[in-house]
Design a protein around this motif. Structure first.
Motif, PDB file in Angstrom:
ATOM      1  N   ARG A   1       6.787  46.506  75.473  1.00 37.98           N
ATOM      2  CA  ARG A   1       6.990  46.870  76.995  1.00 37.98           C
ATOM      3  C   ARG A   1       8.291  45.772  77.641  1.00 37.98           C
ATOM      4  N   ILE A   2       8.656  44.838  77.003  1.00 36.47           N
ATOM      5  CA  ILE A   2       9.606  44.032  77.465  1.00 36.47           C
ATOM      6  C   ILE A   2      10.771  43.999  76.643  1.00 36.47           C
ATOM      7  N   ASP A   3      11.026  44.656  75.514  1.00 38.87           N
ATOM      8  CA  ASP A   3      12.005  44.632  74.401  1.00 38.87           C
ATOM      9  C   ASP A   3      13.282  45.261  75.064  1.00 38.87           C
ATOM     10  N   GLN A   4      13.177  45.882  76.269  1.00 42.18           N
ATOM     11  CA  GLN A   4      14.590  46.332  76.729  1.00 42.18           C
ATOM     12  C   GLN A   4      15.011  45.599  77.770  1.00 42.18           C
ATOM     13  N   PHE A   5      14.435  44.210  78.222  1.00 39.14           N
ATOM     14  CA  PHE A   5      14.739  43.459  79.150  1.00 39.14           C
ATOM     15  C   PHE A   5      15.484  42.261  78.657  1.00 39.14           C
ATOM     16  N   LEU A   6      16.363  41.695  79.374  1.00 41.49           N
ATOM     17  CA  LEU A   6      17.073  40.389  79.110  1.00 41.49           C
ATOM     18  C   LEU A   6      16.596  39.531  80.111  1.00 41.49           C
ATOM     19  N   ARG A   7      16.248  38.222  79.863  1.00 43.12           N
ATOM     20  CA  ARG A   7      16.074  37.120  80.600  1.00 43.12           C
ATOM     21  C   ARG A   7      17.189  36.223  80.860  1.00 43.12           C
ATOM     22  N   ILE A   8      17.555  36.134  82.037  1.00 43.60           N
ATOM     23  CA  ILE A   8      19.079  35.517  82.125  1.00 43.60           C
ATOM     24  C   ILE A   8      18.890  34.266  83.183  1.00 43.60           C
ATOM     25  N   THR A   9      19.169  33.218  82.585  1.00 42.13           N
ATOM     26  CA  THR A   9      19.029  31.903  83.485  1.00 42.13           C
ATOM     27  C   THR A   9      20.124  31.884  84.514  1.00 42.13           C
ATOM     28  N   VAL A  10      19.714  31.522  85.786  1.00 47.08           N
ATOM     29  CA  VAL A  10      20.658  31.430  87.007  1.00 47.08           C
ATOM     30  C   VAL A  10      21.626  30.137  86.682  1.00 47.08           C
ATOM     31  N   GLY A  11      22.743  30.436  86.652  1.00 48.46           N
ATOM     32  CA  GLY A  11      23.834  29.238  86.421  1.00 48.46           C
ATOM     33  C   GLY A  11      24.393  29.053  87.700  1.00 48.46           C
ATOM     34  N   THR A  12      25.593  28.437  87.623  1.00 47.17           N
ATOM     35  CA  THR A  12      26.235  28.327  88.791  1.00 47.17           C
ATOM     36  C   THR A  12      27.139  29.515  89.330  1.00 47.17           C
ATOM     37  N   PRO A  13      27.602  29.463  90.535  1.00 47.92           N
ATOM     38  CA  PRO A  13      28.007  30.857  90.861  1.00 47.92           C
ATOM     39  C   PRO A  13      29.613  31.259  89.955  1.00 47.92           C
ATOM     40  N   GLU A  14      30.106  30.367  89.392  1.00 45.57           N
ATOM     41  CA  GLU A  14      31.121  30.550  88.426  1.00 45.57           C
ATOM     42  C   GLU A  14      30.569  31.135  87.267  1.00 45.57           C
TER      43      GLU A  14
END
Length: 361
Positions: free
Chosen positions: A331-344
């Motif tokens: 069900r979630i194998d096509q998702f990526l979890r992306i940590t929010v970093g700095t704007p840069e």
């Protein structure tokens, strides 16, 4: 497998933490939901002051100052506060102390923090899964309707992990009210990034247990500090487990840093706002690149692109020294979890995604 293992180790599948690469230059690490900014300067100063000759002494096994600071922050009594070596240890004691009930199952979402299932195996707690809705939200009715045999308890993350989606307090209130005789554990590791905390419901429902960590919004992941707040009788039970396992879970340095961080409200609010603003911008950038992004109230986003395989995208980014988290779970194998970093950080990620997308067209 060793002939010296205890019997239950054979069936135990350990939790797999996010990768922590060593000695990689120019690495952009967006895979473990670490805070992009450092801890409170007051916490760093407290660490320096605590690193003295008193380290020859055992720390305060009751964490009196820390529990008082947490209680004051949330308008509670210290007797309602339990602390541990990261929220994972706090959760382990909760599973051991509250959910081992004559073989009754623990009710939880099918997609949530994967450590829960590991603890169920470790403590021999059966699992009853409630599938998330098609939009990946938690269906309140799955937890308020009759379950047949009463479960040992209920646990869910809010915001949920890895989706980042949050439930309103009204839904949590309804779940607690429908299950007055079992613990309802709300894991709020990411709540400070925009969601509502169920701590506000403790006065109404003595079966709610709320778990927090200082690893995320307080940027103290390296010190391992977590806590739970609940009815004093529940806390008494958790202390029984703790004192039968490790009477000194938090060292003196960690306790000092935690108190200073909790008391530095201005810095905390400023850094949370910075992450929320960056999350809004990152979400807009990803949508502009054709991604579907679930509505997040965490310090990460959960996104998929209809034209690109998630594992392939993660590998292509890895080749550019950018790490994201990819789960192979159905069900979630096509998702990526992306940590929010700095704007840069977010800009670098999106620029790399643009290059990958152009290259594959």
């Amino acid at each position: 497998m060793s002939r010296f293992w205890s019997d239950h180790l054979v069936d135990l599948t350990p939790y797999v933490a996010g990768e922590q690469p060593k000695n990689v230059t120019d690495l952009l690490k967006l895979n473990t939901n670490e805070h992009p900014y450092g801890p409170s300067p007051k916490a760093l100063e407290a660490i320096k002051l605590a690193a003295n000759d008193n380290l020859r002494l055992y720390p305060d096994n009751e964490s009196i100052r820390l529990r008082a600071a947490i209680a004051q922050l949330h308008g509670l009594d210290s007797k309602q506060v339990f602390v541990g070596n990261g929220s994972d240890e706090v959760l382990a004691h909760i599973f051991n102390g509250l959910f081992r009930r004559s073989g009754r199952a623990l009710l939880m979402p099918d997609i949530t923090y994967s450590f829960y299932r590991t603890y169920c195996t470790l403590y021999q707690v059966p699992v009853q899964l409630a599938p998330l809705a098609d939009d990946f939200s938690i269906r309140v009715s799955d937890y308020t309707q009759s379950h047949g045999a009463e479960p040992a308890g209920i646990i869910f993350s809010n915001p949920n992990a890895p989706t980042g989606m949050a439930m309103p307090l009204a839904d949590i209130r309804a779940i607690a009210a429908a299950n007055p005789d079992i613990p309802v554990v709300v894991d709020e590791a990411y709540v400070d990034f925009g969601a509502e905390s169920a701590i506000a419901l403790l006065k109404e429902h003595d079966n709610i247990v709320v778990v927090h960590t200082l690893s995320k919004s307080r940027s103290l992941a390296g010190l391992r500090i977590g806590f739970a707040v609940a009815d004093p009788q529940i806390i008494q039970g958790l202390n029984r487990v703790k004192d039968s396992f490790n009477s000194y879970p938090l060292d003196s340095v960690a306790q000092a840093a935690a108190v200073a961080s909790i008391e530095d409200t201005a810095y905390f609010e400023q850094m949370c706002r910075a992450v929320i603003d960056a999350r809004t911008q990152l979400t807009a950038q990803l949508i502009g690149l054709g991604f579907q992004v679930l509505p997040s109230m965490a310090n990460f986003v959960f996104a998929r692109h209809p034209e690109y395989d998630a594992a392939a995208l993660a590998q292509a980014l890895r080749e550019q020294n950018i790490l994201l988290r990819h789960f192979k779970q159905p069900r979630i194998d096509q998702f990526l979890r992306i940590t929010v970093g700095t704007p840069e950080d977010c800009e670098r990620l999106c620029n790399s995604l643009v290059k990958i997308i152009k290259k594959t067209h």
